[in-house]
Write an enzyme that holds these catalytic residues in place. Sequence first.
Site, PDB file in Angstrom:
ATOM      1  N   GLU A 191       0.832  -1.208   0.000  1.00 30.06           N
ATOM      2  CA  GLU A 191       0.000   0.000   0.000  1.00 30.06           C
ATOM      3  C   GLU A 191       0.868   1.261   0.000  1.00 30.06           C
ATOM      4  O   GLU A 191       0.506   2.277  -0.598  1.00 30.06           O
ATOM      5  CB  GLU A 191      -0.942  -0.006   1.203  1.00 30.06           C
ATOM      6  CG  GLU A 191      -1.992  -1.106   1.170  1.00 30.06           C
ATOM      7  CD  GLU A 191      -2.845  -1.038  -0.084  1.00 30.06           C
ATOM      8  OE1 GLU A 191      -3.376   0.058  -0.387  1.00 30.06           O
ATOM      9  OE2 GLU A 191      -2.978  -2.057  -0.777  1.00 30.06           O
ATOM     10  N   TRP A 194       1.863   1.748  -3.546  1.00 27.28           N
ATOM     11  CA  TRP A 194       0.773   2.353  -4.315  1.00 27.28           C
ATOM     12  C   TRP A 194       0.772   3.869  -4.128  1.00 27.28           C
ATOM     13  O   TRP A 194       0.557   4.635  -5.085  1.00 27.28           O
ATOM     14  CB  TRP A 194      -0.583   1.781  -3.876  1.00 27.28           C
ATOM     15  CG  TRP A 194      -1.033   0.576  -4.635  1.00 27.28           C
ATOM     16  CD1 TRP A 194      -1.013  -0.717  -4.212  1.00 27.28           C
ATOM     17  CD2 TRP A 194      -1.593   0.550  -5.956  1.00 27.28           C
ATOM     18  NE1 TRP A 194      -1.518  -1.545  -5.185  1.00 27.28           N
ATOM     19  CE2 TRP A 194      -1.887  -0.804  -6.260  1.00 27.28           C
ATOM     20  CE3 TRP A 194      -1.872   1.527  -6.911  1.00 27.28           C
ATOM     21  CZ2 TRP A 194      -2.446  -1.183  -7.474  1.00 27.28           C
ATOM     22  CZ3 TRP A 194      -2.429   1.145  -8.129  1.00 27.28           C
ATOM     23  CH2 TRP A 194      -2.715  -0.194  -8.398  1.00 27.28           C
ATOM     24  N   TRP A 222     -20.769  11.880 -18.815  1.00 29.96           N
ATOM     25  CA  TRP A 222     -21.285  11.250 -17.604  1.00 29.96           C
ATOM     26  C   TRP A 222     -22.698  11.810 -17.398  1.00 29.96           C
ATOM     27  O   TRP A 222     -22.872  12.910 -16.872  1.00 29.96           O
ATOM     28  CB  TRP A 222     -20.387  11.580 -16.410  1.00 29.96           C
ATOM     29  CG  TRP A 222     -18.975  11.078 -16.573  1.00 29.96           C
ATOM     30  CD1 TRP A 222     -17.924  11.755 -17.122  1.00 29.96           C
ATOM     31  CD2 TRP A 222     -18.467   9.787 -16.197  1.00 29.96           C
ATOM     32  NE1 TRP A 222     -16.799  10.968 -17.111  1.00 29.96           N
ATOM     33  CE2 TRP A 222     -17.096   9.759 -16.551  1.00 29.96           C
ATOM     34  CE3 TRP A 222     -19.032   8.661 -15.599  1.00 29.96           C
ATOM     35  CZ2 TRP A 222     -16.290   8.650 -16.323  1.00 29.96           C
ATOM     36  CZ3 TRP A 222     -18.237   7.552 -15.374  1.00 29.96           C
ATOM     37  CH2 TRP A 222     -16.880   7.551 -15.726  1.00 29.96           C
ATOM     38  N   ASN A 257     -10.653   2.453   3.534  1.00 30.59           N
ATOM     39  CA  ASN A 257     -10.207   2.341   2.148  1.00 30.59           C
ATOM     40  C   ASN A 257     -11.151   1.487   1.298  1.00 30.59           C
ATOM     41  O   ASN A 257     -11.414   1.818   0.139  1.00 30.59           O
ATOM     42  CB  ASN A 257      -8.795   1.747   2.092  1.00 30.59           C
ATOM     43  CG  ASN A 257      -8.242   1.725   0.677  1.00 30.59           C
ATOM     44  OD1 ASN A 257      -8.162   2.764   0.039  1.00 30.59           O
ATOM     45  ND2 ASN A 257      -7.875   0.551   0.197  1.00 30.59           N
ATOM     46  N   TRP A 275     -16.235  11.379 -12.236  1.00 31.66           N
ATOM     47  CA  TRP A 275     -15.341  11.085 -11.113  1.00 31.66           C
ATOM     48  C   TRP A 275     -14.771  12.346 -10.478  1.00 31.66           C
ATOM     49  O   TRP A 275     -14.438  12.364  -9.285  1.00 31.66           O
ATOM     50  CB  TRP A 275     -14.203  10.166 -11.562  1.00 31.66           C
ATOM     51  CG  TRP A 275     -13.351  10.701 -12.681  1.00 31.66           C
ATOM     52  CD1 TRP A 275     -13.519  10.485 -14.014  1.00 31.66           C
ATOM     53  CD2 TRP A 275     -12.197  11.550 -12.576  1.00 31.66           C
ATOM     54  NE1 TRP A 275     -12.553  11.128 -14.745  1.00 31.66           N
ATOM     55  CE2 TRP A 275     -11.718  11.789 -13.890  1.00 31.66           C
ATOM     56  CE3 TRP A 275     -11.520  12.119 -11.493  1.00 31.66           C
ATOM     57  CZ2 TRP A 275     -10.601  12.588 -14.148  1.00 31.66           C
ATOM     58  CZ3 TRP A 275     -10.396  12.917 -11.747  1.00 31.66           C
ATOM     59  CH2 TRP A 275      -9.956  13.145 -13.067  1.00 31.66           C
ATOM     60  N   TRP A 298      -9.689   7.598  -7.415  1.00 31.08           N
ATOM     61  CA  TRP A 298     -10.924   7.902  -8.129  1.00 31.08           C
ATOM     62  C   TRP A 298     -10.852   7.467  -9.586  1.00 31.08           C
ATOM     63  O   TRP A 298     -11.806   6.894 -10.124  1.00 31.08           O
ATOM     64  CB  TRP A 298     -11.253   9.393  -8.011  1.00 31.08           C
ATOM     65  CG  TRP A 298     -12.090   9.651  -6.801  1.00 31.08           C
ATOM     66  CD1 TRP A 298     -11.671  10.028  -5.558  1.00 31.08           C
ATOM     67  CD2 TRP A 298     -13.500   9.470  -6.713  1.00 31.08           C
ATOM     68  NE1 TRP A 298     -12.743  10.096  -4.700  1.00 31.08           N
ATOM     69  CE2 TRP A 298     -13.873   9.769  -5.377  1.00 31.08           C
ATOM     70  CE3 TRP A 298     -14.493   9.093  -7.618  1.00 31.08           C
ATOM     71  CZ2 TRP A 298     -15.198   9.692  -4.948  1.00 31.08           C
ATOM     72  CZ3 TRP A 298     -15.807   9.016  -7.188  1.00 31.08           C
ATOM     73  CH2 TRP A 298     -16.152   9.316  -5.861  1.00 31.08           C
TER      74      TRP A 298
END
Length: 382
Positions: A191, A194, A222, A257, A275, A298
């Site tokens: 993590e 990331w 969208w 998370n 988003w 996102w």
Amino acid sequence: PATTLLKLAEETDAEAITLNRDPDPHGRKVEEQLAAKAGRVEVLTFKDACLHERDEVLTANQTPFRVFTPYSRAWNKLPKATPHPKIKTLNSPKLPGEELPTLADWNLKPEGRIVASGEKAARERLKHFLQHGLARYGDHRNFPAGESTSGLSQDLRFGLLSIREVFAKTSEAAASLPHAGRASAEKFLSELIWREFYMNILWHYPEVMEHEFNAKYRGMSWPGKLADFERWCQGETGFPIVDAAMRQLNATGTMHNRTRMITAMFLTKDLHLDWRLGESYFMQKLVDGEIASNNGGWQWSAGTGADAAPYFRIQNPWTQTLRYDPEGAYIKKWIPELRDIPAKKLSEPPPPGLKLHPSYPSPIVDHSKARDITLQLFKDFI
């Protein structure tokens, strides 16, 4: 920020301003302004926001990685700087202070909490996690009820902890764990990688702040309704796992998370909303809001980002509930009107025309139909 820092340097007769280099465009702009206006004050920059920054982790062709797994392999191969010894004494000028903010100052509800400030408190949180949470992190990290994460994200975000210290102490603690515990520690360290992957993406591709990372999705429409966005913000969608997460966010400035992924995918794939709306709302609310990770998360959920979930991967909020909150503990904590509802009913849509509770809304959409619309939107665009 640059004006305030330079004014403070003048008031205190400081010789230098030292800072840790920032991967996001806003921080970089402040750094440029400081360098341009510093005058007699020296501006010294250092690497401490991440273990490996900017051009340190590149492909064999010296280009930025766009996919996480090869990035993580290259990241792991690089030597890691060890933390310096703790400074014993530090003389600083007497500065006028202000009262610490309260929950009311930040418009947070009474069930929220302000995390204890300062490096000492952050180190205590790290110590607690390494002793009590690291060995079970891999098994517990996806379950939002209870204490299942490290709780260190705000400390890394604001520099209360050095990433070098977190990495070094985690690696040291992992060495003394049994095999399962070491695997759990590796998941936690993943993590952290990331986090740096998204910082790397933001540094090399700052356009992701405004546009889809995957250029083939730029310009996609969208068609969702803003009224639905407002219901999502307030936790009134009729999907208990989504609403619990949004109410937690609004009350505390934090969100687990796993439920960040659930709520983000619900906004984009079920409500068909941009988003960028959700990304902005999260940054307004999260006390650990970090630009690169928030943007990366996102875009991952929307299917438009680096190493993102493919557009046809659409999480079902009902099955996510059954898998990650099977007893309904998380939902019942944040949606008090559902506390007496059997857990099984929280993981499946109510029958047509019926509500889970008279004061709780019916589902805002039919997930299966919304999923089909999403698939068609993407297919039609590409």
